[in-house]
Motif scaffolding. Structure first.
Motif, PDB file in Angstrom:
ATOM      1  N   ASP A   1      23.926 -49.271 101.341  1.00 32.76           N
ATOM      2  CA  ASP A   1      22.793 -50.188 101.478  1.00 32.76           C
ATOM      3  C   ASP A   1      21.985 -49.931 102.748  1.00 32.76           C
ATOM      4  OD1 ASP A   1      24.571 -51.103 103.378  1.00 32.76           O
ATOM      5  OD2 ASP A   1      24.877 -53.059 102.448  1.00 32.76           O
TER       6      ASP A   1
ATOM      7  N   ALA B   1      28.960 -59.239 102.504  1.00 32.88           N
ATOM      8  CA  ALA B   1      29.402 -58.435 101.362  1.00 32.88           C
ATOM      9  C   ALA B   1      30.783 -57.823 101.560  1.00 32.88           C
ATOM     10  CB  ALA B   1      28.388 -57.328 101.074  1.00 32.88           C
TER      11      ALA B   1
ATOM     12  N   ARG C   1      18.532 -50.688 109.800  1.00 32.19           N
ATOM     13  CA  ARG C   1      18.837 -49.715 108.762  1.00 32.19           C
ATOM     14  C   ARG C   1      18.939 -48.306 109.336  1.00 32.19           C
ATOM     15  NH1 ARG C   1      17.294 -54.356 106.396  1.00 32.19           N
ATOM     16  NH2 ARG C   1      17.354 -54.497 104.150  1.00 32.19           N
TER      17      ARG C   1
ATOM     18  N   TRP D   1      18.984 -60.378 103.610  1.00 30.45           N
ATOM     19  CA  TRP D   1      19.662 -59.094 103.643  1.00 30.45           C
ATOM     20  C   TRP D   1      19.387 -58.299 102.378  1.00 30.45           C
ATOM     21  CZ3 TRP D   1      24.954 -58.749 106.416  1.00 30.45           C
ATOM     22  CH2 TRP D   1      24.862 -59.364 107.672  1.00 30.45           C
ATOM     23  N   SER D   2      19.965 -58.713 101.277  1.00 31.04           N
ATOM     24  CA  SER D   2      19.805 -57.935 100.047  1.00 31.04           C
ATOM     25  C   SER D   2      18.573 -58.392  99.279  1.00 31.04           C
ATOM     26  CB  SER D   2      21.054 -58.060  99.167  1.00 31.04           C
ATOM     27  OG  SER D   2      21.261 -59.402  98.827  1.00 31.04           O
ATOM     28  N   GLY D   3      17.982 -57.472  98.567  1.00 32.53           N
ATOM     29  CA  GLY D   3      16.816 -57.795  97.760  1.00 32.53           C
ATOM     30  C   GLY D   3      15.580 -58.127  98.583  1.00 32.53           C
TER      31      GLY D   3
END
Length: 198
Positions: free
Chosen positions: A74, A109, A125, A177-179
């Protein structure tokens, strides 16, 4: 009270004028404070990204095969404090290259790991571009996280470790965080990354 005026205080008109002036000054101050806070956050993120980028170059120069550390699926920058698994921050910590990277929060996660987050509480990232590294004579083009950002690795080095922050949320949210829609290349988000001159 002035002598002979017969007034005991301020008129309603005078009070309203003062309130209106204070409201206007407050209205002008809020955007300024917000702009200063955002500028400070951007500078803080730039400093952390610069430290990570320098640490990655140091890591690569120390590695016998001149490799960069591997990336997460990710692209988040993680650490496993108990060293149950090996992540980017574990590698940098082992080489004492983790100074200034204190803002780590528990990973939602994966139990037991921490994620390095930017001032907007979004993960930094890291993307490794090692295309063609197995054959140094092969001509390759860099695979940038956002191909439109030509000032990022402008000399086209491969392998190369891209490090960035999504910056202030535009389409996403603080702490997302995600999406996150800001993570998509070309989203219009003001990513923070080390720009280089061609």
């Amino acid at each position: 009270m002035r002598a002979g005026s017969g007034r005991d205080g301020f008129s309603l008109y005078e009070v309203l004028v003062v309130v209106a002036i204070l409201a206007a000054l407050t209205g002008l101050a809020f955007p300024l404070v917000s702009m200063l806070k955002d500028s400070s956050r951007r500078q803080q993120a730039r400093e952390v990204i610069s430290q990570i980028s320098d640490a990655l170059l140091e890591y690569q120069s120390e590695d016998p095969q001149r490799n960069y550390p591997s990336q997460e699926p990710d692209l988040f920058i993680r650490m496993s404090p108990g060293a149950t698994s090996f992540h980017l921050l574990n590698a940098l910590t082992a080489m004492h290259l983790d100074g200034g990277m204190q803002t780590q929060v528990p990973d939602v996660a994966a139990n037991g790991t921490l994620v390095l987050v930017d001032p907007w509480r979004r993960p930094y990232r890291y993307q490794l571009d090692n295309a063609g590294s197995s054959s140094p004579t092969q001509a390759v083009s860099p695979t940038r996280p956002d191909p439109a950002r030509l000032d990022w690795n402008s000399k086209g080095y491969v392998p190369f470790g891209y490090v960035w922050s999504l910056g202030r949320p535009v389409h996403g949210a603080y702490g997302q965080w995600s999406g996150d829609p800001d993570a998509v290349a070309g989203s219009g988000a003001a990513w923070i990354y080390p720009a280089t001159a061609p």
